[in-house]
Write a protein that holds these residues in place. Structure first.
Motif, mmCIF file in Angstrom:
data_model
loop_
_atom_site.group_PDB
_atom_site.id
_atom_site.type_symbol
_atom_site.label_atom_id
_atom_site.label_comp_id
_atom_site.label_asym_id
_atom_site.label_seq_id
_atom_site.Cartn_x
_atom_site.Cartn_y
_atom_site.Cartn_z
ATOM 1 N N GLN B 249 0.838 -1.197 0.000
ATOM 2 C CA GLN B 249 0.000 0.000 0.000
ATOM 3 C C GLN B 249 0.871 1.245 0.000
ATOM 4 N N GLU B 250 1.962 1.182 0.795
ATOM 5 C CA GLU B 250 2.844 2.353 0.836
ATOM 6 C C GLU B 250 3.517 2.566 -0.506
ATOM 7 N N ARG B 251 3.910 1.478 -1.161
ATOM 8 C CA ARG B 251 4.543 1.640 -2.471
ATOM 9 C C ARG B 251 3.560 2.231 -3.460
ATOM 10 N N HIS B 252 2.339 1.693 -3.417
ATOM 11 C CA HIS B 252 1.311 2.240 -4.306
ATOM 12 C C HIS B 252 1.075 3.715 -3.982
ATOM 13 N N GLY B 253 1.104 4.008 -2.689
ATOM 14 C CA GLY B 253 0.919 5.401 -2.278
ATOM 15 C C GLY B 253 2.003 6.294 -2.849
ATOM 16 N N ARG B 254 3.231 5.812 -2.862
ATOM 17 C CA ARG B 254 4.305 6.637 -3.411
ATOM 18 C C ARG B 254 4.073 6.864 -4.892
ATOM 19 N N ASP B 255 3.657 5.812 -5.603
ATOM 20 C CA ASP B 255 3.395 5.986 -7.037
ATOM 21 C C ASP B 255 2.294 7.016 -7.267
ATOM 22 N N VAL B 256 1.228 6.869 -6.487
ATOM 23 C CA VAL B 256 0.122 7.836 -6.662
ATOM 24 C C VAL B 256 0.623 9.241 -6.384
#
Lengths: 112, 339, 656
Positions: B249-256
């Protein structure tokens, strides 16, 4: 319009368009409009991007702020009411204040 | 219509009200009468002295006025002798007033001289940069890559004077942490200097003290005083780039984050996000407050803030996000992970 | 002459210098006709009588006072509890800016000048104020400026950068739109009006006093207005300059306040506060004069230490110009400058102290009577001394660096402005209401009025000292609950309710007394100064005969058959010009007739001021109409009474 002027600097539009005089990007304070000078045209230019290097700012700049930029871009060529246009900025001057610029009649120049 | 003898009664009401309420002013975090550093202590002592003198002067003047009003008139009141005596008394009162004022001026000048320069030569220097409506505190170093910018949270070592070089990016602001020192204005086009020193470890709240627009009321910051080693450790940690996200989720958050409006305004060192419009978020997870001291830093408050900043600080430049709920949650968890 | 006759309202006996009643009646009729106030709709705009203009000025200023009070009430409602949502930040910023602007520029200075416009010609013994057409012009310019900014407020365009409008916040970049332009132009309006009245006061006091009123016989209220007028003349240009620079920066693109192009943000602060500090003394010094008038009358003794009092007024006026940097202690100034301004700010308390001590001495040796005006004076002493002392603490730089821009300062200046100026003003209105309207205000309501205002004021503003100590800054639209500022703010709001009740009570008392109050007679209080020598309200010509002054206390030093001036023409508007020092008669002078042209000129001027906010074309377009109106105003009148063998002006002698 004042908010649009601030956003113009904050989002680094000046990186390509300078402060209206252009550079890598076309000048915004003259009378030549490649993709149309009406607000919807300018909005699209910003949101969709344009060929030859104008990036798309969709999802990068919220719509409300894009409209503020649209209003400011119009004022750069003197096409807004004089009483509403911004005056000189609080930093080094790069051109005449917007409310002192002569109004330019937009000319459609087609694709460059 | 005769009036009543109002003066003594009013004076009593006055005195009790004043004393009762004065005690309340002594407690409290942002109170100038809760000094936690040498500069603030000097000012608090001077303040108490002046207030005490003023209180005495006030009571004397009111008492004399009341007595003048209520005294029994005598035939000799209109005589030349009485007039001469009155003149002497008034002149004496003026002389006493002048003497008190000269004393206060001297005492104040002495206190002021002790405030301009720090207590020792061993100092830390921090640049304070004011924006509408947040603070950037920049710690310089010999190596430019070691510069640290922490928004809205100023860490200082206990017992060490910290020189603050203050400037503004837009309008006039004022840096003020009452527990530690008097205020200093941040004026565009100039650099003003002041210094603070905390004698005890603790967290001290400060606030902008010069009207600067819509959110002047919510442009606060905290000063965290800690022992020198803790301070050095903190500084070292701040020098590190952003932590790599560990979960999906954090990685996805960084991408977003890097693909949406966030990246146009905020820096996260160690990623491509390098804009300097808004506060730096490299270590946002470890800060005590967010939104310039407006909200304590917790998941709930972070959600509230990122979801709709204008609902918390109307007039702020940070727009509401335009993300889907999952993307939004991902960004929030990513930000929380940036310790 | 003992007190007692004044209480019942019976007129003090006057001596009739003309034993022939028919001749006197003829004189009265002729004077009434010569000095008549034009009637009818158009006539209302052409009036140049100082009493009419004075009354209008006072009434208009009070309307602005009530507007300012409503704005304050809105602020107090918003701040009553933490994290309140009654007013958002934008609206709150407009409200607090308008509160300060309206109170300082549209109420405080104009109302003090208005009292002078009404009272000074009466107190110095002349028939009208100097430059009466300018007086009319000044009132209308003031009125139009006030209307402009109120209309701006109603269309969400009120100035919102504080009443002091610091740059760069009020500059072109950070206050878009016209808000700050309305503010800056309001300055222009009110300063033109104020300067005009100041010039009239100086001319009247210096050159139009009744014979025998030498400098050392001028009443203390007139002295205070003279000092105020000089302060206005020297202080206003600074703010006119500063606000003009701001307008040029915003509208034309100059860089006075742009540091990136060689300007300086601090220049604004210096220019503004060079005006701003004397401004508060401009508001305060007239109140000192009012207090002297009231104390003398209600102790039935001359004020103790006349010379010291006059010198204190003058000293306050002078020293007041040397303090302005104490508003800028936090900007990082050099140490020497800080110490100098600390010393100056402390020293100014000495003349004020002299005044307080002399009043206390006057009360000590006099026979005080606690009628409503005197109650307000006592309230003034209690409140102003506290405010002055908090001011002394603010003069100290280290202390100021903690409490600057906090509610401690808000408490301080409300104590000195409300306590030091408004309380004496209300007392003065109770005192002079009989003279202005011919009726007494209700004494019972007056006492209630005093207590509501006194208690309400202290409950509202005393806690603010504590809030300042606790770290609450100024100009914040809300505050967090955890700071603990909630309870004291709630107390302050509760006090504000009482203050508003007091204000409403005053208006009620005034209106009711105007309609149905006891008839006052010429001299209900057994007053000291010359205005009590004529009827209440005074006839249009003020005095049947210009009196000759026989002592410092015009009414108390009057002989049984007081001498008067004869030889002034009563078929045209002649007044007596006397010399500055000893008030010896010099010559007679004819004042202009009422005229519509000052009003028309004020319309053009106002249109020019407002128009220039929107377009630079306003200037060339206004020049022609302005010239036309000025020509109409100054068109010389062919003297209908000029006969070949009679000179236009001739010396007259005062006869006994």
């Amino acid at each position: 319009m004042a908010e649009g002027k601030r956003l113009f600097t904050l989002y680094n539009c000046a990186g390509c368009h300078a402060n209206g005089g252009g550079g890598m990007g076309p000048a915004l304070m003259d009378d030549k409009w490649i993709y149309g000078s009406r607000p919807p045209n300018i909005f699209e230019s910003i949101v969709e991007g344009r060929p030859n290097g104008m990036p798309s700012w969709r999802n990068k700049i919220p719509d409300a702020q894009v409209w503020q930029l649209v209003a400011y871009v119009q004022s750069m060529s003197g096409q807004a009411p004089a009483a509403a246009m911004p005056s000189r900025s609080d930093h080094l001057q790069s051109g005449t204040p917007e409310n002192n610029r002569p109004a330019q009649t937009p000319i459609q120049t087609g694709t460059p | 219509m005769r009036g009543r003898s109002t003066r003594p009664h009013a004076a009593c009401v006055w005195l009790s009200q004043f004393l009762m309420v004065l005690t309340v002013g002594c407690a409290g975090n942002q109170s100038m009468f809760n000094p936690q550093g040498p500069a603030a202590r000097r000012i608090a002592d001077l303040g108490l002295l002046m207030i005490a003198i003023c209180l005495v002067v006030y009571l004397v003047v009111i008492a004399v006025a009341a007595w003048s009003l209520l005294r029994q008139r005598q035939a000799s009141d209109d005589s030349a002798q009485t007039t001469a005596r009155l003149g002497a008394i008034v002149a004496g009162a003026v002389a006493v007033t002048a003497a008190i004022l000269v004393t206060l001026t001297a005492v104040s000048a002495a206190a002021g001289r002790g405030l301009t320069s720090p207590t020792s030569q061993d100092t830390v220097t921090v640049d304070v940069i004011g924006h509408q409506w947040w603070w950037a505190f920049q710690y310089r170093s010999d190596k430019p890559q070691d510069f640290v910018t922490t928004p809205n949270e100023l860490h200082v070592p206990v017992g060490v004077p910290v020189i603050l070089r203050a400037q503004s990016r837009d309008v006039i602001h004022s840096f003020w942490v009452p527990n530690l020192q008097g205020k200093r204005d941040l004026i565009p086009g100039q650099i003003t200097t002041t210094w603070i020193q905390a004698d005890r470890a603790g967290v001290y709240r400060g606030q902008c003290a010069e009207f600067c627009g819509h959110q002047h009321a919510k442009m606060a910051f905290v000063v965290v005083a800690e022992p020198m080693d803790a301070f050095q450790q903190w500084l070292q940690r701040q020098r590190q780039p952003a932590a790599e996200p560990t979960g999906d989720q954090e990685r996805h958050g960084r991408d977003v984050f890097l693909q949406s409006t966030c990246v146009t305004c905020h820096t996260i060192r160690g990623t491509d996000a390098g804009a300097r419009v808004g506060p730096e978020l490299t270590h946002v997870g470890s800060r005590q407050t967010i939104a310039a001291g407006t909200l304590p830093n917790s998941v709930e408050h972070l959600r509230m803030w990122v979801a709709n900043p204008p609902s918390i600080k109307p007039g702020t430049r940070m727009p509401p996000h335009g993300l889907s709920p999952e993307d939004f949650e991902a960004v929030v968890s990513y930000l929380r992970s940036l310790e | 002459m003992e007190s007692g006759s004044g209480q019942s309202g019976a007129p003090v006996e006057r001596v009739e210098p003309y034993p022939d009643a028919a001749a006197e009646a003829r004189l009265r009729r002729q004077l009434e006709e010569t000095w008549h106030v034009p009637a009818g709709f158009l006539g209302w705009f052409a009036v140049t009588d100082h009493r009419t203009i004075g009354r209008r000025y006072i009434a208009t200023a009070f309307v602005f006072f009530l507007i300012g009070g409503v704005l304050a009430a809105l602020m107090r409602i918003q701040l009553a509890v933490p994290d309140n949502h009654f007013l958002g930040p934008d609206l709150y910023n407009q409200v607090f800016t308008m509160h300060g602007t309206v109170m300082m520029f549209l109420f405080a200075v104009p109302v003090m000048e208005a009292m002078a416009v009404y009272l000074v010609p009466l107190m110095v013994g002349t028939r009208n104020i100097a430059f009466p057409r300018l007086n009319t012009f000044s009132y209308f310019v003031y009125l139009f400026g006030g209307i402009m900014v109120i209309v701006a407020m109603l269309v969400n365009s009120a100035p919102d950068a504080g009443w002091f409008a610091y740059v760069p916040l009020s500059g072109p970049d950070y206050t878009p739109g016209k808000r700050a332009d309305f503010w800056a132009q309001l300055i222009t309006f009110t300063e033109v009006a104020a300067l005009a009245v100041a010039v009239e006061i100086v001319a009247t006091v210096f050159k139009m006093r009744a014979p025998g009123m030498s400098l050392n016989r001028i009443p203390l209220f007139v002295w205070s207005m003279l000092v105020t007028a000089f302060m206005i003349i020297f202080a206003m240009p600074a703010v006119v300059l500063g606000s003009t620079f701001l307008l040029l920066d915003r509208l034309v693109g100059t860089h006075f306040y742009n540091p990136a192009e060689g300007g300086d943000a601090l220049l604004w602060q210096h220019l503004f506060w060079f005006f701003g500090h004397p401004e508060v003394y401009i508001i305060f010094v007239p109140a000192l004069g009012m207090v002297s008038a009231i104390v003398a009358t209600f102790t039935q003794r001359p004020i103790f230490g006349y010379r010291a009092m006059v010198l204190s007024l003058v000293a306050t006026g002078f020293i007041g110009f040397g303090l302005w940097v104490h508003h800028m202690f936090a900007t990082g100034l050099p140490q020497l400058g800080l110490t100098y301004f600390t010393a100056a700010s402390m020293i100014i308390s000495i003349p004020s102290g002299v005044q307080i001590f002399c009043w206390i001495a006057s009360i000590w040796r006099g026979h005080p009577r606690l009628a409503t005006p005197m109650l307000f004076v006592l309230g003034f002493i209690a409140i102003f001394v506290l405010g002055g002392l908090s001011g002394v603490t603010l003069a100290s730089v280290p202390f100021d660096l903690q409490v600057h821009d906090t509610y401690y300062v808000v408490a301080h200046f409300h104590y000195v402005l409300l306590g030091g100026a408004v309380f004496p003003l209300i007392g003065a209105l109770y005192f002079w209401f009989p003279k202005i309207t011919g009726r007494m205000m209700s004494e019972r309501l007056g006492v209630l009025n005093f207590w509501t205002l006194f208690i309400g004021f202290n409950v509202t503003f005393f806690p603010m000292h504590i809030l300042g100590f606790q770290g609450m800054p100024r100009r914040v639209y809300t505050y967090p609950a955890e700071m603990g500022w909630g309870p004291l703010n709630l107390v302050a709001t509760a006090g504000a309710v009482l203050l508003i009740a007091g204000g409403a009570l005053f208006v009620f008392n005034a209106v009711r007394s105007y309609v149905a109050g006891t008839i006052a007679g010429d001299d209900p209080w057994h007053g000291e100064t010359l205005e009590w020598a004529t009827a209440s309200p005074p006839p249009v010509y003020n005095f049947l005969h210009i009196p000759v002054i026989e002592g410092r206390h015009a009414m108390w030093d009057r002989s049984l058959a007081p001498p008067v001036v004869t030889g002034l023409r009563s078929d045209c508007r002649e007044v007596l010009i006397t010399d500055v020092m000893g008030a010896e008669p010099v010559h007679a002078y004819e004042l202009p007739e009422p005229s519509i042209w000052p009003f028309l000129c004020s319309i053009v001027t106002s249109a020019f001021f407002v128009g220039s906010i929107f377009t630079p074309w306003a200037l060339p377009v206004s020049i022609l109409p302005l010239t036309v109106t000025l020509i109409g105003w100054f068109w010389p009148k062919p003297h209908p009474n000029l006969r070949g063998d009679q000179p236009l002006v001739r010396p007259v002698e005062a006869e006994g």
